[in-house]
Design an enzyme around this catalytic site. Structure first.
Site, PDB file in Angstrom:
ATOM      1  N   HIS A  67       1.034  -1.142  -0.030  1.00 27.43           N
ATOM      2  CA  HIS A  67       0.208  -0.022  -0.164  1.00 27.43           C
ATOM      3  C   HIS A  67       1.047   1.388  -0.410  1.00 27.43           C
ATOM      4  O   HIS A  67       1.752   1.226   1.064  1.00 27.43           O
ATOM      5  CB  HIS A  67      -1.269   0.276   1.322  1.00 27.43           C
ATOM      6  CG  HIS A  67      -1.967  -0.998   1.741  1.00 27.43           C
ATOM      7  ND1 HIS A  67      -3.498  -0.913   0.131  1.00 27.43           N
ATOM      8  CD2 HIS A  67      -2.089  -2.345   2.296  1.00 27.43           C
ATOM      9  CE1 HIS A  67      -3.964  -1.757   0.920  1.00 27.43           C
ATOM     10  NE2 HIS A  67      -3.015  -2.828   1.270  1.00 27.43           N
ATOM     11  N   LEU A 104     -17.275  44.239  33.980  1.00 20.69           N
ATOM     12  CA  LEU A 104     -15.622  44.167  33.940  1.00 20.69           C
ATOM     13  C   LEU A 104     -15.139  44.607  32.528  1.00 20.69           C
ATOM     14  O   LEU A 104     -14.132  46.124  32.892  1.00 20.69           O
ATOM     15  CB  LEU A 104     -14.820  42.373  33.587  1.00 20.69           C
ATOM     16  CG  LEU A 104     -14.462  41.454  35.000  1.00 20.69           C
ATOM     17  CD1 LEU A 104     -14.022  40.011  34.008  1.00 20.69           C
ATOM     18  CD2 LEU A 104     -13.660  41.736  35.503  1.00 20.69           C
ATOM     19  N   GLY A 139     -16.688  45.093  25.119  1.00 17.43           N
ATOM     20  CA  GLY A 139     -16.294  45.039  24.450  1.00 17.43           C
ATOM     21  C   GLY A 139     -17.200  45.242  22.704  1.00 17.43           C
ATOM     22  O   GLY A 139     -18.873  45.731  22.308  1.00 17.43           O
ATOM     23  N   PHE A 191     -18.310  42.527  21.194  1.00 19.91           N
ATOM     24  CA  PHE A 191     -19.682  41.764  21.220  1.00 19.91           C
ATOM     25  C   PHE A 191     -21.184  41.817  22.268  1.00 19.91           C
ATOM     26  O   PHE A 191     -22.099  41.885  21.772  1.00 19.91           O
ATOM     27  CB  PHE A 191     -19.308  40.598  21.721  1.00 19.91           C
ATOM     28  CG  PHE A 191     -17.890  40.062  20.743  1.00 19.91           C
ATOM     29  CD1 PHE A 191     -18.656  39.385  18.826  1.00 19.91           C
ATOM     30  CD2 PHE A 191     -16.885  39.981  20.709  1.00 19.91           C
ATOM     31  CE1 PHE A 191     -18.131  39.736  18.006  1.00 19.91           C
ATOM     32  CE2 PHE A 191     -15.988  39.825  19.896  1.00 19.91           C
ATOM     33  CZ  PHE A 191     -16.705  39.321  18.050  1.00 19.91           C
ATOM     34  N   VAL A 221     -18.772  42.309  29.491  1.00 18.44           N
ATOM     35  CA  VAL A 221     -17.885  41.043  30.172  1.00 18.44           C
ATOM     36  C   VAL A 221     -17.670  41.457  31.585  1.00 18.44           C
ATOM     37  O   VAL A 221     -17.429  41.838  32.109  1.00 18.44           O
ATOM     38  CB  VAL A 221     -16.224  41.117  29.909  1.00 18.44           C
ATOM     39  CG1 VAL A 221     -16.160  40.103  30.179  1.00 18.44           C
ATOM     40  CG2 VAL A 221     -16.725  40.542  28.128  1.00 18.44           C
ATOM     41  N   ASP A 265      -6.825  39.369  14.311  1.00 20.84           N
ATOM     42  CA  ASP A 265      -7.142  41.181  14.922  1.00 20.84           C
ATOM     43  C   ASP A 265      -5.969  41.112  16.048  1.00 20.84           C
ATOM     44  O   ASP A 265      -6.462  41.845  17.585  1.00 20.84           O
ATOM     45  CB  ASP A 265      -8.566  41.413  15.487  1.00 20.84           C
ATOM     46  CG  ASP A 265      -8.950  42.692  16.067  1.00 20.84           C
ATOM     47  OD1 ASP A 265      -7.730  43.209  15.604  1.00 20.84           O
ATOM     48  OD2 ASP A 265     -10.037  42.751  16.205  1.00 20.84           O
TER      49      ASP A 265
END
Length: 667
Positions: A121, A412, A415, A417, A420, A525
């Site tokens: 093989h 905290l 961001g 999104f 946090v 990024d």
């Protein structure tokens, strides 16, 4: 009389019996070929431990492996195969010439074997099938004719008793040799009939199979691990565990002394061998020169020391603190490179008069005798009360987290999104929880990608533990980093950083990016705002690959303020062409941020002006704290052609070299 040595080289061997392949199934071995055996060893040449041995008379085929585009997860990229009995041993050579030499030599030694195959093989047996012909039986007949190379002829196969030689069989004379070559004209059916009439090959000697030993591999726990799921196995620091299956790079299945079985994190254990330094309290693998000096000054004890990796791979350094060193006028830290003697047997030393057969023996001696060092090695520093590392998820194959098990604490930050927060999982594990604002990202695509991102586990990457995706908002649960983002960390402590501290930050980031690069993962990024700092002042890369899931059009437009133009190379802002080399450009800008202690790159220019300037060849100026040599590294990252820029592994070496400066050995 021992058989004559033919070849000896460090090669990489693939496990023969594991069902699932991962980088952990590829192990470096010292291969030795004699006129009678092919043997492979674990450990150094001078103190080698035999892992396996194959009698050459048992070998049926030795041939290169056609890769067929498959990814080879080890540094040696030239595979060959040794087929013996019912097994196939895959070996990986470091170069084309090395592989050719091994295959040529093996073929020459087995040319008269009665068991040589008619067919073989040409590609790997992998994941339960032959990649060349897709047959799923491991013992399936080969799909390509096997020939010894042209300058060595093979004797004809012995005739099968009672079978007349075919009148139509052609016998071709080799123009350069007196032997005849009948191998390629013998039918496959006749060959296998012949094999059936021969006695079966002898069973391998007991204990000579590498994989049998690996299946009983014993590991020592470096940390306690309280299993969180029913299928987990709890670890007790110092306990011994037998590895049953290396499920993936991050999780193993193991058995303890009470015959209990379950999954354990692979970064919580280490091999139980006398040469494995990880098990010793004085060894710190993830400590560079600058961090070693910080730890030793903080300890402030005569004879405080750390053994760590040198900038040269495979070598070690002793960093030693003395309160009153001769000629120093006060406290001093010396860095002693552990030397290796030439020839055999191998010895280690700090002072040439004092030689030792192992590094632990060397350390033990210098605990009681300075012998040329500025002090005795009195106090090991670095591992006391050391917190356990992050695991790739809370358990094996667990990426969905029950949101009822999360406790939310203080905010905290916020961001692109969403918000946090600091939180806890099951009221005991501190985590960071990102609540994804509705409409902020391609959620379904990200959830699938999260399963891949969780497996990217490294001391210099912020660990993704899992997601809560069953209801809105979606939560992303990650490792908590006490000091927040690197950009703020630099700005808040501006004026307090030494050159070594800044280089150490750059090294942390380059090591995290090297791991992403090695796994074919792009960040897209990279900037100081997307790196975080923990309580031990270790910097880790965060949010890798997240920009692909952003729904904010401004972020991906070179005209919008949110696009990271000032961190992007020309091929990205002109053609949106990403690669690991575009991440390298961004890393150069991050280095500039570090050595300016958090200044904005191109702070006097708008984004469209930066595009014009960079396209015309303009680059960021040299920061005052950066030496010309350090600025040279930045400029290498900003070369116009992506292929001319260094890789992250090369950048790691450059930064390590800048950090290191070994003290010569004592007289």
């Amino acid at each position: 009389m021992s058989a004559r040595l033919l070849l000896e080289e460090m090669l990489i061997k693939r496990s023969q019996q594991k069902k699932r392949m991962s980088p952990l199934n590829y192990k470096e071995r010292l291969f030795v070929l004699t006129q009678s055996q092919l043997t492979y060893y674990d450990g150094r040449r001078e103190r080698k431990f035999r892992r396996g041995s194959i009698e050459l008379s048992r070998i049926r085929c030795a041939e290169i492996v056609k890769n067929g585009g498959e990814i080879i997860p080890c540094q040696n990229k030239y595979p060959f195969q040794v087929v013996y009995d019912t097994n196939t041993l895959y070996v990986f050579a470091p170069s084309h010439d090395s592989r050719s030499l091994w295959v040529h030599s093996l073929k020459g030694e087995i040319k008269d074997n009665a068991v040589v195959s008619a067919k073989f093989h040409p590609q790997f047996w992998q994941e339960g099938a032959w990649l060349c012909c897709r047959q799923v039986e491991k013992q399936a007949p080969g799909c390509e004719e096997y020939n010894l190379f042209g300058d060595i002829s093979r004797k004809p196969l012995p005739p099968i008793p009672g079978e007349e030689q075919s009148k139509n069989k052609k016998v071709t004379d080799d123009p350069t040799h007196t032997h005849t070559r009948a191998h390629t004209h013998t039918s496959v059916s006749s060959f296998f009939l012949l094999q059936q009439r021969r006695p079966p090959p002898p069973l391998p000697p007991e204990g000579d199979d590498d994989d049998k030993e690996e299946e009983e591999e014993v590991m020592v726990a470096l940390y306690d691990f309280p299993g969180t799921e029913p299928h987990d196995l709890s670890l007790v620091k110092g306990g011994e565990y037998v590895i049953l299956d290396k499920c993936d790079v991050n999780w193993y299945k193991a058995r303890n002394q009470f015959s209990e079985e379950g999954y354990i994190p692979s970064n919580y254990i280490t091999e139980k061998t006398s040469e494995n330094l990880v098990q010793f309290v004085w060894y710190s693998k993830q400590v560079n020169r600058n961090k070693a000096e910080e730890l030793l000054r903080k300890e402030d004890k005569e004879g405080a020391f750390i053994v760590r990796d040198s900038s040269t791979p495979g070598t070690y350094t002793v960093s030693l603190y003395a309160k009153s060193a001769p000629g120093e006028g006060g406290a001093a830290i010396k860095h002693y490179h552990i030397k290796e003697s030439q020839g055999s047997p191998l010895h280690f030393y700090l002072a040439e008069k004092h030689l030792f057969s192992s590094i632990p023996e060397l350390i033990e001696y210098h605990k009681h005798n300075a012998a040329g060092l500025v002090a005795r090695l009195r106090y090991p520093v670095g591992k006391q009360d050391k917190s356990a590392p992050s695991t790739a998820g809370f358990s094996y194959e667990k990426w969905e987290i029950n949101r009822s098990e999360l406790t939310f604490m203080k905010e905290l930050g916020s961001g692109q999104f969403g918000v946090v927060r600091l939180g806890k999982w099951r009221a005991q594990y501190r985590v960071a929880i990102k609540a994804i604002r509705e409409g902020a990202m391609y959620e379904e695509d990200f959830i699938e990608e999260a399963k891949v991102m969780m497996r990217l586990s490294h001391p210099k990457l912020v660990q993704l533990y899992g997601v809560c995706s069953q209801q809105k908002p979606i939560y992303i649960v990650t490792e908590f980093m006490e000091h927040g983002c690197l950009l703020n960390f630099l700005r808040q402590r501006r004026g307090s950083f030494s050159l070594g501290s800044l280089l150490s930050i750059c090294l942390d980031v380059s090591e995290g990016m090297e791991h992403l690069e090695a796994n074919g993962f792009l960040h897209r990024d990279l900037a100081s705002r997307n790196c975080l700092v923990n309580d031990s002042l270790v910097v880790k890369v965060s949010d890798f690959g997240m920009t692909r899931y952003v729904l904010d059009d401004q972020y991906t437009s070179s005209l919008g303020a949110k696009f990271p133009v000032k961190w992007s190379p020309p091929e990205v802002f002109n053609f949106c062409k990403y690669s690991s080399k575009s991440d390298v450009w961004s890393y150069g800008v991050l280095m500039w941020e570090v050595f300016t202690e958090g200044r904005m790159p191109f702070e006097q220019n708008q984004n469209h002006e930066v595009v014009t300037l960079v396209t015309r060849g303009h680059r960021l100026y040299r920061p005052k704290m950066a030496s010309p040599a350090i600025y040279d590294i930045m400029q290498l990252s900003w070369l116009e052609r992506p292929g001319d820029r260094p890789s992250f592994s090369q950048l790691c070496l450059m930064i390590s070299d800048a950090l290191e400066g070994e003290t010569p050995p004592p007289n």
